[in-house]
Design a protein around this motif. Structure first.
Motif, short mmCIF file in Angstrom:
data_model
loop_
_atom_site.label_atom_id
_atom_site.label_comp_id
_atom_site.label_asym_id
_atom_site.label_seq_id
_atom_site.Cartn_x
_atom_site.Cartn_y
_atom_site.Cartn_z
N ALA A 40 35.01 -48.30 -20.98
CA ALA A 40 33.85 -47.65 -21.60
C ALA A 40 32.99 -46.96 -20.53
O ALA A 40 32.51 -45.84 -20.74
N LEU A 41 32.82 -47.62 -19.39
CA LEU A 41 32.07 -47.02 -18.28
C LEU A 41 32.76 -45.75 -17.79
O LEU A 41 32.10 -44.74 -17.49
N GLN A 42 34.09 -45.77 -17.71
CA GLN A 42 34.83 -44.59 -17.27
C GLN A 42 34.64 -43.42 -18.25
O GLN A 42 34.56 -42.27 -17.84
N CYS A 43 34.57 -43.73 -19.53
CA CYS A 43 34.35 -42.67 -20.53
C CYS A 43 32.98 -42.03 -20.35
O CYS A 43 32.84 -40.81 -20.46
N VAL A 44 31.98 -42.85 -20.06
CA VAL A 44 30.63 -42.31 -19.83
C VAL A 44 30.61 -41.39 -18.62
O VAL A 44 30.07 -40.28 -18.67
N SER A 45 31.22 -41.83 -17.52
CA SER A 45 31.22 -41.01 -16.30
C SER A 45 31.99 -39.71 -16.52
O SER A 45 31.59 -38.65 -16.03
N ASN A 46 33.08 -39.76 -17.28
CA ASN A 46 33.84 -38.55 -17.53
C ASN A 46 33.03 -37.55 -18.36
O ASN A 46 33.07 -36.34 -18.12
N ALA A 47 32.28 -38.05 -19.33
CA ALA A 47 31.45 -37.17 -20.16
C ALA A 47 30.41 -36.46 -19.30
O ALA A 47 30.16 -35.25 -19.47
N LEU A 48 29.80 -37.17 -18.36
CA LEU A 48 28.80 -36.56 -17.48
C LEU A 48 29.43 -35.50 -16.57
O LEU A 48 28.85 -34.43 -16.35
N LEU A 49 30.61 -35.79 -16.05
CA LEU A 49 31.29 -34.84 -15.18
C LEU A 49 31.76 -33.60 -15.94
O LEU A 49 31.70 -32.48 -15.42
N VAL A 50 32.23 -33.80 -17.17
CA VAL A 50 32.67 -32.66 -17.99
C VAL A 50 31.51 -31.70 -18.20
O VAL A 50 31.66 -30.48 -18.05
N ARG A 51 30.36 -32.22 -18.56
CA ARG A 51 29.19 -31.37 -18.79
C ARG A 51 28.81 -30.59 -17.54
O ARG A 51 28.54 -29.39 -17.61
N SER A 52 28.81 -31.26 -16.39
CA SER A 52 28.46 -30.59 -15.13
C SER A 52 29.49 -29.54 -14.76
O SER A 52 29.14 -28.44 -14.30
N LEU A 53 30.76 -29.85 -14.96
CA LEU A 53 31.82 -28.92 -14.59
C LEU A 53 31.77 -27.66 -15.46
O LEU A 53 31.92 -26.54 -14.95
N LEU A 54 31.54 -27.82 -16.74
CA LEU A 54 31.45 -26.66 -17.63
C LEU A 54 30.28 -25.77 -17.26
O LEU A 54 30.37 -24.54 -17.28
N ARG A 55 29.14 -26.38 -16.90
CA ARG A 55 27.96 -25.60 -16.50
C ARG A 55 28.25 -24.78 -15.24
O ARG A 55 27.94 -23.60 -15.15
N LEU A 56 28.87 -25.41 -14.25
CA LEU A 56 29.19 -24.71 -13.00
C LEU A 56 30.21 -23.60 -13.23
O LEU A 56 30.11 -22.51 -12.66
N ARG A 57 31.20 -23.88 -14.08
CA ARG A 57 32.23 -22.88 -14.35
C ARG A 57 31.64 -21.66 -15.03
O ARG A 57 31.99 -20.52 -14.71
N ARG A 58 30.71 -21.89 -15.98
CA ARG A 58 30.08 -20.76 -16.66
C ARG A 58 29.26 -19.91 -15.68
O ARG A 58 29.27 -18.68 -15.75
N LYS A 59 28.55 -20.56 -14.75
CA LYS A 59 27.76 -19.83 -13.76
C LYS A 59 28.64 -18.99 -12.86
O LYS A 59 28.39 -17.82 -12.60
N MET A 60 29.72 -19.59 -12.37
CA MET A 60 30.56 -18.91 -11.40
C MET A 60 31.34 -17.76 -12.03
O MET A 60 31.58 -16.73 -11.39
#
Length: 423
Positions: free
Chosen positions: A201-221
């Motif tokens: 469950a902890l791994q799922c939470v961390s993955n959700a946070l990383l997915v959101r950050s990665l999508l934001r960075l990808r959109r900017k770049m």
């Protein structure tokens, strides 16, 4: 591909009178936030590995499996993990649609399902024989995808401080090892799959946070631009065109044969020295505690030495550690021998990630990181198959001395496989 940088031209001045733009400050804040998320990611993975890997001998031994049978199950899991990890990494490198974070979700779902099955069938039998190797395979595959995520953030100009993140993984491993050593003695081995569900469950939470950050960075770049089509090579072509990297991988696999012999079957060496399960928990925590400061300050070490030099140093201490464990006749000396974890594995873990990032092109990043991490898996396969049998036939010290000799050969090969970075 054009990179759009956030930079307004407004600046601040720090106490050393160096001009810092708003863009630089915001990128630094982004890097710190992502490092915090990735630290949670590493904490989740290493706690999961503590459960499925480091306490495998405790769990399966309590169900009645011999060292040879235990070794066979772990070897099967390691082989499956190698195949799954390299297969997923090749898929991620060449897929225009899916990234590592997307693929992590189904892997974590399967991991949780396997923990549930082990929880409700805590006996020696077909369920355990099928589920435990699969559990180890999915656990190992998770870190392959985690390392690809790390390379993605580097590519999108918000690099993770991997040394800090990895140190948090060791700290979490240390805390859980201490708890499990006590909990297993008090509640029995059924506590292990229960803890596994919480960690997933902890791994799922961390993955959700990383997915959101990665999508934001990808959109900017990629603002106003089309995402480039992946140009990664096939796994076979990549290996054919990277002979020195293959030599490094071979040497690393031999080093981790020794490392896995003394970690997977650590309970055997603890019992030989006069300890038990609780001692195993404290020793595992001690090992993780040794790793934390080394990994935490790895970025400072890296500023003074090249990755190749750091790796060469760690390879030598892998061999020395194996010999020291073989020579340790009691618990105090076993703890003393394990202090060499700091200049060996604790240096290797962050250095190999940085080294692969430097010498392997980004389009092959998932394969490169997967293969480097998979050498721990290959070493685990060799240790599970060979060392499990050796421990049933020979004494623990004799097995450890054989592992030490293999480790010395591995150190020589791995040092020969190092090469200057591409950039």
């Amino acid at each position: 591909m054009q990179v759009h940088r956030l930079d307004t031209g407004v600046s601040f001045v720090n106490n050393r009178s160096r001009v810092i733009t708003i863009g630089e400050r915001m990128r630094a804040m982004s890097t710190k936030r992502i490092t915090a998320f990735f630290s949670l990611n590493q904490a989740g993975f290493w706690m999961s590995y503590c459960l499925s890997g480091s306490f495998a001998a405790v769990y399966l031994g309590a169900l009645g499996y011999s060292n040879t049978e235990l070794g066979g199950l772990l070897a099967l899991g390691s082989v499956l993990g190698f195949l799954l990890g390299t297969g997923l990494s090749s898929f991620v490198d060449t897929s225009p649609r899916f990234n590592a974070a997307d693929v992590l979700w189904p892997v974590l779902v399967f991991q949780a399902a396997l923990y549930l099955l082990l929880l409700y069938f805590p006996v020696r039998g077909i369920v355990t024989a099928l589920c435990y190797p699969l559990l180890l395979a999915f656990t190992l595959a998770v870190n392959t995808l985690n390392l690809k995520l790390c390379a993605d953030f580097e590519h999108y100009e918000s690099p993770v401080n991997y040394g800090v993140a990895r140190s948090m993984g060791s700290a979490a491993y240390m805390a859980l090892s201490m708890l499990l050593g006590v909990w297993v003695s008090k509640f029995g081995v059924r506590i292990l799959p229960m803890a596994g569900l919480a960690v997933t469950a902890l791994q799922c939470v961390s993955n959700a946070l990383l997915v959101r950050s990665l999508l934001r960075l990808r959109r900017k770049m990629l603002s106003g631009h089309t995402a480039p089509t992946p140009q990664g090579r096939s796994l076979s072509l990549f290996l054919r065109e990277s002979p020195r990297f293959c030599l490094l991988l071979t040497g690393t696999a031999l080093l981790f044969f020794s490392h896995n012999t003394t970690s997977t079957f650590l309970i055997n060496f603890v019992e030989r020295a006069g300890g038990g399960t609780e001692t195993l928990g404290y020793l595992s925590a001690f090992l993780a505690a040794l790793e934390v400061p080394t990994m935490l300050f790895f970025s400072r070490i890296f500023r003074r030495r090249s990755c190749a030099a750091i790796l060469r140093f760690s390879f030598i201490f892998f061999a020395l550690k194996a010999a020291a464990i073989a020579a340790a006749p009691n618990i105090p000396l076993l703890f003393a021998a394990e202090t060499l974890q700091a200049p060996s594995y604790a240096l290797y873990a962050p250095a190999i990630v940085a080294y692969v990032t430097l010498v392997v092109p980004y389009d092959d990043a998932a394969k490169g990181q997967s293969l480097a991490f998979s050498m721990t898996t290959v070493g685990g396969v060799l240790a599970s198959l060979i060392s499990g049998c050796l421990l049933d036939v020979l004494s623990a010290p004799a097995t450890a001395w054989i592992a030490a000799a293999v480790s010395a050969v591995g150190a020589v090969l791995a040092c020969r496989g190092l090469e200057p970075p591409r950039h």
